[in-house]
Enzyme design. Structure first.
Site, PDB file in Angstrom:
ATOM      1  N   THR A 111       0.812  -1.004   0.119  1.00 57.05           N
ATOM      2  CA  THR A 111       0.009   0.108  -0.144  1.00 57.05           C
ATOM      3  C   THR A 111       0.986   1.165   0.162  1.00 57.05           C
ATOM      4  O   THR A 111       0.889   1.782   1.004  1.00 57.05           O
ATOM      5  CB  THR A 111      -0.946   0.119   1.324  1.00 57.05           C
ATOM      6  OG1 THR A 111      -0.127  -0.213   2.320  1.00 57.05           O
ATOM      7  CG2 THR A 111      -1.958  -1.100   1.130  1.00 57.05           C
ATOM      8  N   THR A 147      -1.327  -2.774   5.673  1.00 59.86           N
ATOM      9  CA  THR A 147      -1.314  -1.580   6.641  1.00 59.86           C
ATOM     10  C   THR A 147      -2.239  -0.616   5.536  1.00 59.86           C
ATOM     11  O   THR A 147      -1.785  -0.185   4.549  1.00 59.86           O
ATOM     12  CB  THR A 147      -0.153  -0.892   6.830  1.00 59.86           C
ATOM     13  OG1 THR A 147       0.927  -1.818   7.736  1.00 59.86           O
ATOM     14  CG2 THR A 147      -0.457   0.457   7.919  1.00 59.86           C
ATOM     15  N   GLU A 177      -0.409  -6.699  10.581  1.00 64.86           N
ATOM     16  CA  GLU A 177       0.663  -7.270  10.949  1.00 64.86           C
ATOM     17  C   GLU A 177       1.815  -6.361  11.718  1.00 64.86           C
ATOM     18  O   GLU A 177       1.676  -4.987  11.842  1.00 64.86           O
ATOM     19  CB  GLU A 177       1.719  -7.678   9.898  1.00 64.86           C
ATOM     20  CG  GLU A 177       1.850  -6.647   8.694  1.00 64.86           C
ATOM     21  CD  GLU A 177       3.013  -5.986   8.935  1.00 64.86           C
ATOM     22  OE1 GLU A 177       3.980  -6.346   9.675  1.00 64.86           O
ATOM     23  OE2 GLU A 177       3.101  -4.742   8.198  1.00 64.86           O
ATOM     24  N   PHE A 178       2.630  -6.874  12.647  1.00 65.64           N
ATOM     25  CA  PHE A 178       3.643  -6.143  13.312  1.00 65.64           C
ATOM     26  C   PHE A 178       5.190  -6.661  13.200  1.00 65.64           C
ATOM     27  O   PHE A 178       5.583  -6.578  14.225  1.00 65.64           O
ATOM     28  CB  PHE A 178       3.128  -6.029  14.675  1.00 65.64           C
ATOM     29  CG  PHE A 178       1.645  -5.805  14.949  1.00 65.64           C
ATOM     30  CD1 PHE A 178       1.536  -4.024  14.841  1.00 65.64           C
ATOM     31  CD2 PHE A 178       0.857  -6.663  15.283  1.00 65.64           C
ATOM     32  CE1 PHE A 178       0.171  -4.005  15.285  1.00 65.64           C
ATOM     33  CE2 PHE A 178      -0.317  -6.296  15.554  1.00 65.64           C
ATOM     34  CZ  PHE A 178      -0.817  -4.922  15.346  1.00 65.64           C
ATOM     35  N   ALA A 287      18.974   8.366  19.092  1.00 61.29           N
ATOM     36  CA  ALA A 287      19.361   9.436  18.130  1.00 61.29           C
ATOM     37  C   ALA A 287      20.153   9.393  16.847  1.00 61.29           C
ATOM     38  O   ALA A 287      21.227   8.366  17.067  1.00 61.29           O
ATOM     39  CB  ALA A 287      19.656  10.700  18.709  1.00 61.29           C
ATOM     40  N   CYS A 295       7.517   1.143   5.832  1.00 60.31           N
ATOM     41  CA  CYS A 295       6.511   1.564   6.598  1.00 60.31           C
ATOM     42  C   CYS A 295       6.062   2.903   7.305  1.00 60.31           C
ATOM     43  O   CYS A 295       5.497   3.715   6.726  1.00 60.31           O
ATOM     44  CB  CYS A 295       6.584   0.267   7.749  1.00 60.31           C
ATOM     45  SG  CYS A 295       6.168  -1.037   7.016  1.00 60.31           S
ATOM     46  N   ARG A 372      14.262   0.746   0.700  1.00 59.02           N
ATOM     47  CA  ARG A 372      13.202   1.593   0.527  1.00 59.02           C
ATOM     48  C   ARG A 372      13.118   2.783   1.592  1.00 59.02           C
ATOM     49  O   ARG A 372      13.275   2.651   2.613  1.00 59.02           O
ATOM     50  CB  ARG A 372      11.937   0.990   0.564  1.00 59.02           C
ATOM     51  CG  ARG A 372      11.615   0.325  -0.611  1.00 59.02           C
ATOM     52  CD  ARG A 372      10.303  -1.013  -0.419  1.00 59.02           C
ATOM     53  NE  ARG A 372      10.412  -1.949   0.574  1.00 59.02           N
ATOM     54  CZ  ARG A 372       9.530  -2.763   0.862  1.00 59.02           C
ATOM     55  NH1 ARG A 372       8.490  -2.610   0.313  1.00 59.02           N
ATOM     56  NH2 ARG A 372       9.822  -3.585   1.917  1.00 59.02           N
TER      57      ARG A 372
END
Length: 475
Positions: A111, A147, A177-178, A287, A295, A372
């Site tokens: 998505t 998602t 999903e996680f 950091a 995602c 990505r």
């Protein structure tokens, strides 16, 4: 029977349901064999289910059937070969075969962010659901895992109703999903929770049967897997809310890094101190260069876009700043590089012409080959655009990076990348880089200058080896 309220129970007590196929356990399919679908398909076969994976990409399906995982995920290749050999797992490009085989069909397609805005592109969801629905000949459960914006499950339900005869009784559910890349096998086999959005007891029972392997494994290991049974909207919101929270936490500590850089503080010590507070915790308080991947960036943007459509845009306005903070960390690396190399910044940024820069890391995180929206690769491209001769090395992501940024030079080893470099930028926290010997690298580099974009190096060790060190939010 409609389930009227959310039910949270570590040990589920759900009425057993007989799979429509008549098999002892539901036969499960996964539509889409990218990172998500391939991992779930392989792991569910490992749990003992009969599994069929589907994709329109014939080359990908051929590789999977030949025992080749198209992604890098620790442990997944061995599980693939074992379950192919056991006969529990296979892959196909034939949607009619998928429809005939499965009792529970999981939608695992991408998505991505829409080209014309911040919202999610649901065309792959629509295509997979429509194609499957048109070939179903018996009752089945279609379950979304991708998602998606809240409201998608209701829309999918309408698509199914449009393309299947009413008497089949095909139902829809949602179960987000996680997965964490690099830890995905364990996240499927040993999840920290399972969330299902259902409307009927039958759908609830089918989903419980489809997850029973997970609960059985937990029982043998003396663990509990919490199960949250809720409505469609809440199930859809769980994933995007979780991603928004994590993105906010990461950007918060990076905002503190900006303050530390201005005030002379050390963000690593600041994060350690506040992380001892159990209300805050120390996870995701590292950091550095910021978050990336497939995602978090696109999900927080899609969340904002959907909230705006629902008239709740003001509630998520802070996510815009979360996004901006994250993107600023990439240009901060260029500022640190200019400082170390003595290059002044003009209106268009620093000019690195005539310099050779080694970039260690191309993936968005270690233990994956996923580039990505990878901050490391984005920074490498910015350095090259500013005139630098950039040499990149990544333990797993080189081929994917080469396709995305072919203008960069890619090396076969860390030593090759560092040799002759005026500056070294560590931009992905691979163990190889964290554990590298700064003395050895110092003998290869033309200049002992290093930007630690992930605050993953031992600054004292590198400084003692003669390197001029710059971290993110560190003095």
């Amino acid at each position: 029977m409609t389930i009227p309220y959310p039910n949270i129970q570590p040990v589920p007590a759900i009425t057993p349901v007989t799979p429509p196929s008549g098999a002892p356990r539901p036969r499960v399919t996964f539509l889409g064999t990218g990172y998500l679908g391939a991992t779930y398909a392989i792991c569910y076969a490992e749990l003992g289910y009969e599994v069929l994976g589907f994709d329109v990409d014939a080359d990908k399906i051929a590789k999977l059937n030949a025992g080749e995982v198209p992604i890098h995920e620790p442990g997944l290749d061995e599980l693939l070969r074992r379950n192919l050999a056991a006969g529990r797992l296979r892959f196909s490009t034939d949607i009619s075969e998928v429809a005939d085989f499965g009792d529970v069909h999981f939608i695992c397609v991408g998505t991505p962010q829409r080209a014309d805005g911040m919202g999610a592109d649901l065309s792959y969801v629509e295509a997979s659901v429509t194609s499957l629905a048109q070939h179903l000949t018996r009752k089945a459960l279609i379950v979304g895992k991708s998602t998606v914006p809240v409201g998608t499950a209701e829309w999918v339900e309408q698509l199914v109703g449009k393309h299947t005869p009413t008497d089949l009784g095909v139902e829809v559910a949602w179960s987000p999903e996680f997965l964490q890349e690099g830890f995905a096998v364990d996240d499927v086999l040993r999840p920290n929770r399972i969330v299902v959005g259902v409307k009927t007891e039958w759908a609830n029972g089918m989903l419980y049967a489809a997850h029973k392997g997970v609960f059985d494994l937990a029982a043998t290991e003396d663990r509990e897997v919490p199960l949250v049974v809720t409505d469609f909207a809440t199930a859809e919101l769980v994933k995007v809310a979780a991603n928004a929270f994590l993105a906010t936490k990461i950007s918060f500590i990076n905002a503190m890094a900006e303050v530390c850089e201005a005030a002379g503080g050390d963000v690593t010590q600041l994060a350690r101190a506040i992380g001892y507070d159990p209300r805050i915790g120390n996870r995701f308080l590292q950091a550095g260069l910021g978050f990336g991947g497939a995602c978090l960036p696109k999900d927080i943007r899609a969340f904002q876009a959907r909230a705006q459509e629902l008239g709740a845009g003001e509630a998520l306005r802070f996510l815009h700043e979360v996004d901006l903070i994250n993107l600023r960390r990439r240009t901060r690396v260029l500022q640190l590089a200019a400082d170390l190399l003595g290059r002044r910044s003009g209106p268009a940024g620093p000019d690195f012409s005539g310099t050779r820069i080694a970039v260690l890391g191309a993936t968005f995180k270690p233990n994956t080959d996923d580039v990505r929206d990878a901050p490391a690769l984005a920074v490498a491209a910015l350095l090259a655009k500013s005139g630098a001769d950039v040499h990149v090395y990544d333990p797993q992501g080189t081929e994917n990076a080469r396709r995305v940024a072919p203008e960069l030079t890619y090396e076969a080893s860390m030593n090759d990348a560092v040799t002759g470099a005026d500056l070294v930028c560590v931009l992905t926290e691979w163990a190889d880089f964290r554990n590298a010997d700064p003395v050895v690298l110092g003998e290869l580099a033309a200049g002992r200058k290093v930007v630690d974009g992930r605050n993953c190096l031992d600054s004292t060790l590198w400084t003692q080896a003669g390197w001029e060190y710059r971290g993110m939010g560190r003095p």
